[in-house]
Motif scaffolding. Structure first.
Motif, PDB file in Angstrom:
ATOM      1  N   ILE A  46      35.283  42.185  41.406  1.00 55.41           N
ATOM      2  CA  ILE A  46      35.907  40.965  40.531  1.00 55.41           C
ATOM      3  C   ILE A  46      35.120  40.957  39.382  1.00 55.41           C
ATOM      4  O   ILE A  46      33.848  40.655  39.267  1.00 55.41           O
ATOM      5  CB  ILE A  46      35.723  39.778  41.343  1.00 55.41           C
ATOM      6  CG1 ILE A  46      36.631  40.070  42.748  1.00 55.41           C
ATOM      7  CG2 ILE A  46      36.608  38.736  40.656  1.00 55.41           C
ATOM      8  CD1 ILE A  46      36.687  38.575  43.610  1.00 55.41           C
ATOM      9  N   THR A  47      35.742  40.873  38.128  1.00 58.77           N
ATOM     10  CA  THR A  47      34.850  41.010  36.764  1.00 58.77           C
ATOM     11  C   THR A  47      35.450  39.776  35.828  1.00 58.77           C
ATOM     12  O   THR A  47      36.581  39.622  36.026  1.00 58.77           O
ATOM     13  CB  THR A  47      35.214  42.154  36.300  1.00 58.77           C
ATOM     14  OG1 THR A  47      34.419  43.222  37.161  1.00 58.77           O
ATOM     15  CG2 THR A  47      34.233  42.495  35.133  1.00 58.77           C
ATOM     16  N   VAL A  81      33.168  42.618  48.394  1.00 56.30           N
ATOM     17  CA  VAL A  81      33.412  42.104  47.090  1.00 56.30           C
ATOM     18  C   VAL A  81      32.030  42.125  46.280  1.00 56.30           C
ATOM     19  O   VAL A  81      31.163  41.529  46.672  1.00 56.30           O
ATOM     20  CB  VAL A  81      34.029  40.878  47.128  1.00 56.30           C
ATOM     21  CG1 VAL A  81      34.323  40.604  45.482  1.00 56.30           C
ATOM     22  CG2 VAL A  81      35.460  40.736  47.699  1.00 56.30           C
ATOM     23  N   SER A 108      42.738  40.711  30.764  1.00 60.32           N
ATOM     24  CA  SER A 108      42.788  40.761  32.116  1.00 60.32           C
ATOM     25  C   SER A 108      43.134  42.617  32.251  1.00 60.32           C
ATOM     26  O   SER A 108      43.555  43.243  31.414  1.00 60.32           O
ATOM     27  CB  SER A 108      44.246  40.332  32.761  1.00 60.32           C
ATOM     28  OG  SER A 108      44.066  38.811  32.478  1.00 60.32           O
ATOM     29  N   GLY A 110      39.369  39.377  35.308  1.00 60.32           N
ATOM     30  CA  GLY A 110      39.975  38.184  34.989  1.00 60.32           C
ATOM     31  C   GLY A 110      39.501  37.583  33.736  1.00 60.32           C
ATOM     32  O   GLY A 110      38.457  37.599  33.271  1.00 60.32           O
ATOM     33  N   GLU A 130      39.000  47.267  40.940  1.00 60.81           N
ATOM     34  CA  GLU A 130      38.563  46.448  40.233  1.00 60.81           C
ATOM     35  C   GLU A 130      39.635  45.324  39.402  1.00 60.81           C
ATOM     36  O   GLU A 130      40.594  45.897  38.894  1.00 60.81           O
ATOM     37  CB  GLU A 130      37.556  46.977  39.035  1.00 60.81           C
ATOM     38  CG  GLU A 130      36.910  45.900  38.037  1.00 60.81           C
ATOM     39  CD  GLU A 130      36.221  46.373  36.973  1.00 60.81           C
ATOM     40  OE1 GLU A 130      35.359  45.561  36.554  1.00 60.81           O
ATOM     41  OE2 GLU A 130      36.140  47.567  36.773  1.00 60.81           O
ATOM     42  N   PHE A 131      39.392  43.991  39.867  1.00 60.04           N
ATOM     43  CA  PHE A 131      40.249  42.951  39.009  1.00 60.04           C
ATOM     44  C   PHE A 131      39.308  42.186  37.935  1.00 60.04           C
ATOM     45  O   PHE A 131      38.337  41.925  38.302  1.00 60.04           O
ATOM     46  CB  PHE A 131      40.823  42.099  40.252  1.00 60.04           C
ATOM     47  CG  PHE A 131      41.510  42.790  40.973  1.00 60.04           C
ATOM     48  CD1 PHE A 131      43.087  42.773  41.058  1.00 60.04           C
ATOM     49  CD2 PHE A 131      40.921  43.415  42.319  1.00 60.04           C
ATOM     50  CE1 PHE A 131      43.710  43.250  42.146  1.00 60.04           C
ATOM     51  CE2 PHE A 131      41.877  43.991  43.231  1.00 60.04           C
ATOM     52  CZ  PHE A 131      43.234  44.010  43.067  1.00 60.04           C
ATOM     53  N   ALA A 149      31.157  40.537  42.727  1.00 54.94           N
ATOM     54  CA  ALA A 149      31.412  39.748  41.602  1.00 54.94           C
ATOM     55  C   ALA A 149      30.361  39.924  40.639  1.00 54.94           C
ATOM     56  O   ALA A 149      29.227  39.667  40.799  1.00 54.94           O
ATOM     57  CB  ALA A 149      31.599  38.403  42.117  1.00 54.94           C
TER      58      ALA A 149
END
Length: 185
Positions: free
Chosen positions: A126-127, A76, A133, A156, A153-154, A78
């Motif tokens: 993870i961004t 991951v 979103s 939030g 890519e997620f 971040a």
């Protein structure tokens, strides 16, 4: 904001990027995409300059080496800025933010090439920091939709976006992701 003792100021820099593991499941590579990057481009010639960087030379090598050496199930990254190519205008052509990785395409491509060359599987980004979103495939080459997907890519949203917990997702939810509103006549 709270900082770890290891991140205390050392001259003009603070080392904010770091790596941590969660058992055998995940390696988290936390990036600092603000402190070391090249200034945002003003012209297409600047955007096309391959020496521009989002992370700085030292940090740019750091996650690739860690991701490639990881034996954890999930690898991951971040970080703070949208990594996928996020077109801010659904019409013809592309409208990309120079603040996101799209404004640093050569640096993003170096990161993606390193992930592909090292055979990193289960790669996730993870961004945060975009007030909306999003979920996106990370393509080795965004100009070719048949190109391999190297990760996901997620994005939030901030817990403070909207101020009251209202649903803010949608085309006009975020000035970073959406084009500016047209002026009223």
């Amino acid at each position: 904001m709270p900082l770890r003792r290891a991140a205390l100021l050392n001259g003009p820099d603070m080392r904010l990027y770091r790596r941590m593991s969660y058992g055998r499941l995940t390696d988290f590579n936390v990036l600092d995409g603000r402190q070391y990057r090249s200034r945002q481009a003003d012209t297409q010639a600047e955007r096309d300059d391959p020496s521009r960087t989002m992370l700085g030379a030292q940090q740019e090598r750091w996650p690739a080496d860690g991701l490639g050496a990881s034996t954890r199930t999930w690898k991951v990254l971040a970080q703070q800025t949208v990594m996928a190519r996020a077109d801010r205008d659904p019409g013809p052509g592309l409208s990309l933010s120079d603040d996101h990785w799209s404004g640093y395409e050569h640096a993003r491509q170096r990161t993606f090439d390193a992930v592909a060359e090292r055979g990193v599987d289960n790669f996730v980004v993870i961004t945060g920091d975009a007030h909306c979103s999003m979920v996106a495939d990370l393509k080795l080459n965004f100009d070719d939709q048949n190109s391999p997907t190297i990760g996901a890519e997620f994005l939030g949203t901030s817990i403070a976006s909207g101020g009251d917990g209202a649903d803010m997702d949608g085309p006009a939810a975020d000035s970073y992701m959406s084009p500016p509103a047209a002026p009223h006549p």
